[in-house]
Design a protein around this motif. Structure first.
Motif, short mmCIF file in Angstrom:
data_model
loop_
_atom_site.label_atom_id
_atom_site.label_comp_id
_atom_site.label_asym_id
_atom_site.label_seq_id
_atom_site.Cartn_x
_atom_site.Cartn_y
_atom_site.Cartn_z
N ILE A 34 0.85 -1.19 0.00
CA ILE A 34 0.00 0.00 0.00
C ILE A 34 0.89 1.24 0.00
O ILE A 34 1.98 1.24 0.57
N ASP A 35 0.45 2.29 -0.69
CA ASP A 35 1.22 3.53 -0.79
C ASP A 35 0.29 4.71 -0.58
O ASP A 35 -0.92 4.59 -0.75
N TYR A 36 0.86 5.86 -0.23
CA TYR A 36 0.09 7.09 -0.04
C TYR A 36 1.06 8.25 -0.08
O TYR A 36 2.28 8.08 0.06
N CYS A 37 0.51 9.44 -0.30
CA CYS A 37 1.36 10.64 -0.40
C CYS A 37 1.56 11.31 0.95
O CYS A 37 2.65 11.74 1.28
N THR A 38 0.49 11.41 1.72
CA THR A 38 0.58 11.97 3.07
C THR A 38 0.12 10.90 4.05
O THR A 38 -0.74 10.08 3.73
N ALA A 39 0.70 10.93 5.23
CA ALA A 39 0.38 9.92 6.23
C ALA A 39 -1.13 9.87 6.47
O ALA A 39 -1.78 10.92 6.57
N PRO A 40 -1.69 8.68 6.55
CA PRO A 40 -3.13 8.56 6.79
C PRO A 40 -3.55 9.28 8.07
O PRO A 40 -2.79 9.35 9.04
N SER A 41 -4.76 9.80 8.04
CA SER A 41 -5.28 10.58 9.16
C SER A 41 -6.72 10.19 9.44
O SER A 41 -7.47 9.85 8.52
N ARG A 42 -7.11 10.27 10.70
CA ARG A 42 -8.50 9.99 11.07
C ARG A 42 -9.39 11.19 10.78
O ARG A 42 -10.59 11.05 10.66
N THR A 43 -8.83 12.39 10.66
CA THR A 43 -9.64 13.61 10.56
C THR A 43 -9.73 14.19 9.16
O THR A 43 -10.43 15.18 8.96
N THR A 44 -9.02 13.61 8.20
CA THR A 44 -9.09 14.10 6.82
C THR A 44 -9.36 12.92 5.89
O THR A 44 -9.23 11.76 6.27
N GLN A 55 -0.85 -0.77 -13.81
CA GLN A 55 -2.18 -0.85 -13.21
C GLN A 55 -2.15 -0.26 -11.81
O GLN A 55 -1.17 -0.43 -11.09
N VAL A 56 -3.24 0.39 -11.43
CA VAL A 56 -3.32 0.99 -10.10
C VAL A 56 -4.70 0.71 -9.51
O VAL A 56 -5.71 0.80 -10.20
N LEU A 57 -4.71 0.36 -8.23
CA LEU A 57 -5.95 0.23 -7.48
C LEU A 57 -5.97 1.36 -6.46
O LEU A 57 -5.04 1.49 -5.66
N ILE A 58 -6.99 2.20 -6.53
CA ILE A 58 -7.06 3.41 -5.71
C ILE A 58 -8.20 3.27 -4.72
O ILE A 58 -9.32 2.91 -5.09
N LEU A 59 -7.93 3.58 -3.46
CA LEU A 59 -8.94 3.58 -2.41
C LEU A 59 -9.02 4.98 -1.82
O LEU A 59 -8.03 5.50 -1.32
N GLU A 60 -10.20 5.57 -1.92
CA GLU A 60 -10.44 6.89 -1.34
C GLU A 60 -11.34 6.70 -0.12
O GLU A 60 -12.43 6.15 -0.24
N LEU A 61 -10.86 7.16 1.03
CA LEU A 61 -11.63 7.08 2.27
C LEU A 61 -12.00 8.49 2.71
O LEU A 61 -11.13 9.36 2.82
N GLN A 62 -13.28 8.73 2.99
CA GLN A 62 -13.69 10.04 3.48
C GLN A 62 -13.19 10.23 4.91
O GLN A 62 -12.85 9.29 5.61
N SER A 63 -13.16 11.48 5.32
CA SER A 63 -12.76 11.82 6.69
C SER A 63 -13.60 11.02 7.69
O SER A 63 -14.81 10.88 7.54
N GLY A 64 -12.92 10.48 8.70
CA GLY A 64 -13.60 9.76 9.76
C GLY A 64 -13.74 8.27 9.54
O GLY A 64 -14.14 7.55 10.46
N VAL A 65 -13.43 7.76 8.35
CA VAL A 65 -13.54 6.32 8.12
C VAL A 65 -12.48 5.57 8.92
O VAL A 65 -12.74 4.51 9.47
N LEU A 66 -11.26 6.14 9.00
CA LEU A 66 -10.26 5.59 9.92
C LEU A 66 -10.60 6.15 11.30
O LEU A 66 -10.35 7.31 11.58
N ASN A 67 -11.21 5.32 12.14
CA ASN A 67 -11.69 5.84 13.42
C ASN A 67 -10.61 5.87 14.49
O ASN A 67 -9.50 5.39 14.28
N ASN A 68 -10.95 6.44 15.63
CA ASN A 68 -10.01 6.58 16.72
C ASN A 68 -9.63 5.25 17.37
O ASN A 68 -8.57 5.13 17.93
N GLY A 69 -10.50 4.27 17.30
CA GLY A 69 -10.22 3.03 17.98
C GLY A 69 -10.37 3.21 19.48
O GLY A 69 -10.63 4.31 19.97
N VAL A 70 -10.19 2.14 20.19
CA VAL A 70 -10.28 2.16 21.65
C VAL A 70 -9.10 1.35 22.16
O VAL A 70 -8.94 0.19 21.78
N VAL A 71 -8.27 1.96 22.98
CA VAL A 71 -7.10 1.27 23.52
C VAL A 71 -7.58 0.03 24.28
O VAL A 71 -8.47 0.09 25.12
#
Length: 172
Positions: A34-44, A55-71
């Motif tokens: 997996i690759d990305y240009c800027t580090a993944p974020s939960r808020t963007t 060939q390229v497979l692109i995944l676009e995630l809207q803000s908030g899809v990567l959630n905070n999780g629970v320790v």
């Protein structure tokens, strides 16, 4: 003679039938990192991609899809495609690199020769505390039921893209 005629007619009918030029393509990105240009974020919003030569497979995630999780817990988030997530498969006329996605001005070459956007499926994200770094969440991203339909209305059926990859985000 009559039996021979019907036998020949049956054979001719079977041989002349067309399956509608059905072609089955394979999209296989499981072994690609997996690759990305800027580090993944939960808020963007996040743009993640996998490059396999031209060939390229692109995944676009809207803000908030990567959630905070629970320790101390495993949190599973599901995101609909299309909807809060989008999966796109592109074919280029030559090998592509991450500069195509990350440069301020994308290069003119290579050129996209075909693009297919997923019309169904979901992204499943499992979030835990990173076992290698307790200051981060580890998000394991899987694709489920992804369905691509080409411009000629052919469904790409043989998909090997269930394991999209892992990304980390900081624990707040």
């Amino acid at each position: 003679m009559r039996k021979f005629f019907f036998l020949m007619l049956s054979v001719a009918t079977i041989v002349s039938c067309s399956d509608g030029d059905l072609s089955i393509e394979t999209i296989d990105f499981d072994s690609i990192a997996i690759d990305y240009c800027t580090a993944p974020s939960r808020t963007t919003a996040n743009l993640l991609f996998k490059i396999n030569e031209d060939q390229v497979l692109i995944l676009e995630l809207q803000s908030g899809v990567l959630n905070n999780g629970v320790v101390g817990e495993t949190v599973i988030t599901e995101s609909a495609v299309p909807g809060r997530s989008q999966v796109t498969y592109r074919i280029f006329n030559d090998d592509v690199d991450d500069g195509y996605f990350c440069d301020n001005i994308p290069p003119a070459d290579p050129v996209v020769t075909d693009e297919v956007v997923a019309e169904d499926g979901s992204v499943i994200i499992t979030t835990i505390v990173n076992p290698d770094d307790s200051t981060q969440f580890l998000h394991t991203i899987q694709l489920s039921g992804i369905s691509f339909i080409t411009g000629s209305d052919e469904r790409i059926t043989n998909l090997t893209i269930s394991e999209f990859g892992e990304v980390t985000t900081a624990i707040p």
